[in-house]
Design a protein around this motif. Sequence first.
Motif, PDB file in Angstrom:
ATOM      1  N   LYS A 328       5.822  -4.348  12.088  1.00  0.00           N
ATOM      2  CA  LYS A 328       6.737  -3.288  11.551  1.00  0.00           C
ATOM      3  C   LYS A 328       5.936  -2.668  10.424  1.00  0.00           C
ATOM      4  CE  LYS A 328       9.641  -5.552   8.767  1.00  0.00           C
ATOM      5  NZ  LYS A 328      10.895  -6.184   8.058  1.00  0.00           N
ATOM      6  N   GLN A 329       4.977  -3.372   9.754  1.00  0.00           N
ATOM      7  CA  GLN A 329       4.252  -2.913   8.648  1.00  0.00           C
ATOM      8  C   GLN A 329       2.924  -2.611   9.396  1.00  0.00           C
ATOM      9  OE1 GLN A 329       4.302  -4.917   4.893  1.00  0.00           O
ATOM     10  NE2 GLN A 329       6.219  -6.095   5.495  1.00  0.00           N
ATOM     11  N   LYS A 330       2.576  -2.458  10.571  1.00  0.00           N
ATOM     12  CA  LYS A 330       1.558  -2.016  11.297  1.00  0.00           C
ATOM     13  C   LYS A 330       0.296  -2.745  10.535  1.00  0.00           C
ATOM     14  CE  LYS A 330       3.164   2.579  12.494  1.00  0.00           C
ATOM     15  NZ  LYS A 330       3.122   3.910  12.080  1.00  0.00           N
ATOM     16  N   ALA A 331       0.437  -4.059  10.457  1.00  0.00           N
ATOM     17  CA  ALA A 331      -0.645  -4.846  10.005  1.00  0.00           C
ATOM     18  C   ALA A 331      -1.172  -5.817  11.277  1.00  0.00           C
ATOM     19  CB  ALA A 331      -0.322  -5.869   8.646  1.00  0.00           C
ATOM     20  N   THR A 551      -5.977  -0.335  -1.124  1.00  0.00           N
ATOM     21  CA  THR A 551      -7.067   0.864  -0.971  1.00  0.00           C
ATOM     22  C   THR A 551      -6.269   2.040  -0.407  1.00  0.00           C
ATOM     23  OG1 THR A 551      -7.644   0.143   1.049  1.00  0.00           O
ATOM     24  CG2 THR A 551      -8.972  -0.607  -0.533  1.00  0.00           C
ATOM     25  N   GLN A 552      -6.978   3.292  -0.595  1.00  0.00           N
ATOM     26  CA  GLN A 552      -6.299   4.501  -0.029  1.00  0.00           C
ATOM     27  C   GLN A 552      -5.497   4.386   1.231  1.00  0.00           C
ATOM     28  OE1 GLN A 552      -8.852   7.890  -0.030  1.00  0.00           O
ATOM     29  NE2 GLN A 552      -7.346   9.362  -0.382  1.00  0.00           N
ATOM     30  N   ASP A 553      -4.511   5.263   1.453  1.00  0.00           N
ATOM     31  CA  ASP A 553      -3.650   5.254   2.769  1.00  0.00           C
ATOM     32  C   ASP A 553      -3.244   3.686   3.102  1.00  0.00           C
ATOM     33  OD1 ASP A 553      -3.742   7.898   2.580  1.00  0.00           O
ATOM     34  OD2 ASP A 553      -5.568   7.867   3.969  1.00  0.00           O
ATOM     35  N   ASN A 554      -3.425   2.675   2.443  1.00  0.00           N
ATOM     36  CA  ASN A 554      -2.836   1.434   2.382  1.00  0.00           C
ATOM     37  C   ASN A 554      -3.871   0.698   3.548  1.00  0.00           C
ATOM     38  OD1 ASN A 554       0.007   3.070   1.894  1.00  0.00           O
ATOM     39  ND2 ASN A 554      -0.264   0.945   0.763  1.00  0.00           N
ATOM     40  N   ARG A 555      -5.035   1.050   3.681  1.00  0.00           N
ATOM     41  CA  ARG A 555      -6.024   0.406   4.707  1.00  0.00           C
ATOM     42  C   ARG A 555      -6.175  -0.947   4.559  1.00  0.00           C
ATOM     43  NH1 ARG A 555      -7.830   4.872   7.717  1.00  0.00           N
ATOM     44  NH2 ARG A 555      -7.051   6.852   6.770  1.00  0.00           N
ATOM     45  N   ASN A 581       1.697   0.418   7.147  1.00  0.00           N
ATOM     46  CA  ASN A 581       2.966   0.763   6.753  1.00  0.00           C
ATOM     47  C   ASN A 581       3.430   0.432   5.404  1.00  0.00           C
ATOM     48  OD1 ASN A 581       5.479   2.227   6.811  1.00  0.00           O
ATOM     49  ND2 ASN A 581       6.306   0.944   8.016  1.00  0.00           N
ATOM     50  N   GLY A 582       2.571   1.212   4.371  1.00  0.00           N
ATOM     51  CA  GLY A 582       3.106   0.783   2.904  1.00  0.00           C
ATOM     52  C   GLY A 582       2.745  -0.823   2.602  1.00  0.00           C
ATOM     53  N   VAL A 583       1.697  -1.159   3.139  1.00  0.00           N
ATOM     54  CA  VAL A 583       1.289  -2.612   2.686  1.00  0.00           C
ATOM     55  C   VAL A 583       0.626  -2.540   1.569  1.00  0.00           C
ATOM     56  CG1 VAL A 583       0.143  -4.892   3.168  1.00  0.00           C
ATOM     57  CG2 VAL A 583       1.403  -3.536   4.905  1.00  0.00           C
ATOM     58  N   THR A 584       0.902  -3.059   0.228  1.00  0.00           N
ATOM     59  CA  THR A 584       0.190  -3.280  -0.766  1.00  0.00           C
ATOM     60  C   THR A 584      -0.307  -4.744  -1.147  1.00  0.00           C
ATOM     61  OG1 THR A 584       2.191  -3.613  -2.426  1.00  0.00           O
ATOM     62  CG2 THR A 584       1.292  -1.274  -1.677  1.00  0.00           C
ATOM     63  N   GLY A 585      -0.972  -4.660  -2.227  1.00  0.00           N
ATOM     64  CA  GLY A 585      -1.507  -6.298  -2.514  1.00  0.00           C
ATOM     65  C   GLY A 585      -0.591  -7.269  -2.899  1.00  0.00           C
ATOM     66  N   GLY A 586       0.272  -6.452  -3.747  1.00  0.00           N
ATOM     67  CA  GLY A 586       1.626  -7.368  -4.291  1.00  0.00           C
ATOM     68  C   GLY A 586       2.688  -7.337  -3.247  1.00  0.00           C
ATOM     69  N   GLY A 587       2.575  -6.986  -1.933  1.00  0.00           N
ATOM     70  CA  GLY A 587       3.612  -7.190  -0.904  1.00  0.00           C
ATOM     71  C   GLY A 587       3.009  -8.315  -0.063  1.00  0.00           C
ATOM     72  N   LEU A 588       2.674  -8.009   1.183  1.00  0.00           N
ATOM     73  CA  LEU A 588       2.183  -9.069   2.112  1.00  0.00           C
ATOM     74  C   LEU A 588       1.163  -9.939   1.968  1.00  0.00           C
ATOM     75  CD1 LEU A 588       3.048 -10.029   5.084  1.00  0.00           C
ATOM     76  CD2 LEU A 588       1.731  -8.352   6.125  1.00  0.00           C
TER      77      LEU A 588
END
Length: 728
Positions: A328-331, A551-555, A581-588
């Motif tokens: 879902k989050q393309k991780a 990082t830039q573009d949530n890479r 897809n919008g993954v940040t350090g404070g998320g997943l």
Amino acid sequence: MSGTAASPSPPPTRSRPFRALRAVFRPTRVLLALSLLSLAVLIFLGWCLIRVPVGGGMAPEASPASLILEARDGTAFAARGNLRGEPIPPDAIPRPLMDAVVAIEDRRFFDHNGIDLRGITRAMFRNVFSDRTEGASTITQQLARLLYLSQERSIIRKTQEAMLALWLETRLSKEEILARYLNAAYFGAGATGADAAARRYFGKPATELNLAEAAMLAGLVRAPSALAPTRNPEGARRRAELVLSVMEETGRATPEQVAAARAAPPALRTPPEMLPGRGYIADWVEAEARRLVGPIPIDLAVRSTLDPALQDLAERVVARWLDREGEKQKAGQAALLAITHDGAVLAAVGGRDYATSQFNRITQARRQPGSLFKIFTYAAALENGARPDSNVVDRPVQIGDWAPGNASGGFRGPMTLRQAFAGSVNTVAVQLFQSLGRERVLDTARRMGLRSTMPEGPSIALGSGETTLLEMVSAFASIPDNRVVEPYVVRGVRARDRSLYTRPEVPAQGGRVLSPEAQQGMLDLLLAVVREGTGRAARLDRPVAGKTGTTQDNRDAWFIGITADAIVGVWVGNDDNSPMNGVTGGGLPARIWHDFMVEADRVKTAEAPLPEAAPATTAEAPRQVAPLRGPARVIDTATLRIGNRAVQLAGVIGMRGEYAESMEAFIAGREVTCMPVGDGAHRCTLGDRDLSEVVLSNGGGRAAADAPAELRGYEAEARRERLGVWRR
């Protein structure tokens, strides 16, 4: 003319010379055919002979040291390399092993000359008329194949095998042939040679094998990979039963011996097949062990730092979150590294699936750290005189063509340094980097453990350089103890008869990484990230100091957190550097970190009991008071809990809340030594730091009415500097 009719002429007949020639040439033709056939056989044998590989040798080839990898508690979790063991000399072949191997592999070994025609006939008969499949190669033929030939199934290879077997029988005694066969045969699970197999499976040399163990080893030779007890214990057991039956049938063991062996089946003392997820740390431990001891061609045991329970937990948590949110989050990938405060690696998950990719994303993947890099900029600022409550401004910044913005898209104006760090405000970090200068920030980063080369340009203030998860976790680990922490995975390496390497129990202490004020300020900032900033998803029921990075573009998305027990880092991203897809350090990443820490609390081992005070040696001797030692937890900044005892710091009135959290992060669960000084109070030290002094000099509490002059002096200094409780 008379009227009488002429008699008919007789049929023509072959002349006698031709009949004689035919009689002569018939045997000549047969002789010629036989000669041609013999010539063809000789040519074929000659062809087979010249195709025999030259230089095969009469002993197994040397190989690098094989390794048994052990967790920190001594349990083996993997085996690497090809175990060789000790060569068995011809005059020391264990009798149970000799009888078992001869019975199942070549019952007429001591009666034939390398090729057993009777055995070939018997094998053909049994293969046709019974359920048992039996081979016809003698032990000598198998030795020839092991030393000189390939496993190819062809008439040429079988012919070469027979020729070499006949030759070996003229050169070696039966005992020498059997010993070389036992030393060269592969027994599965990386064990070449019977002694290596005995040590691998039963933890003993081959000379100590009993009949049941010898039968199991003998049964492995025909299909070692399929029957290895580490992979197929039931198959190995059934094969051992067959070996015992054949031994009884051929008289190599009495019925009583066989019954005793069946009554006491062998007990395996060997690690199972390595779990796939442990491949990353196994690779790491192997490489480090070989670096430490060099190319030693003997079997070694390596004691690692791995905590099996935490490793299993880390693998489960990473897999669970990627299975739930990855698509879902393309991780596609994640990595997790957990170390103690002295650098011992407790758990290491280098990726989603070791079987698919052996690339270790902890040690090998170089990724942009994003806002994790801000710890170096803020640490340099604190060393330069800034304080967590210093005022800064979130405003637009323009450096050449580069105009960095914030993740929120706006600017918040005046704020404290603490608020800027907790909210990961980009513009403030860039302003600090520019005012301090590149060299000052990078010098701080190198002192904290960053080894990677950073690119030119101001964007490195926001983590545009590349580094590894290992380096960043090491840098975070330098903050609680204020010294460089080098993560390590090997505690010791030993051969069977000696220790080759032992890590010192107390590593040499280096100089301070940061000034005491900067160190305390960084703990304050890191605690604020989790308490009120971007790392709130990592909050526990105890203090957590940490930092997010995106990082830039949530890479790339990171979270590294510090508790009293460990420093744990998590990275999430894709190997092809594609955006998530919008993954940040404070998320997943923060959620993976949180779940790992919560579940780790349930598997932690109980603390060791504290030593009791030693009694006086004589009635006349004064009573010696033993110091109280142990890992400390913070109740407030004047009260510690060591084991089941509450300890009051002398001369301090304690504070709770953020001050207690900062002190908890500073102590980080390490051993504190406390000496009673009367009225239930103690002077406690952590290393060479007096904790009463630490609290009062940083404004973490107030001096008590009965505090000595030196402690009142520390309070006065903190008050002048407006630190801690004096900043209001």
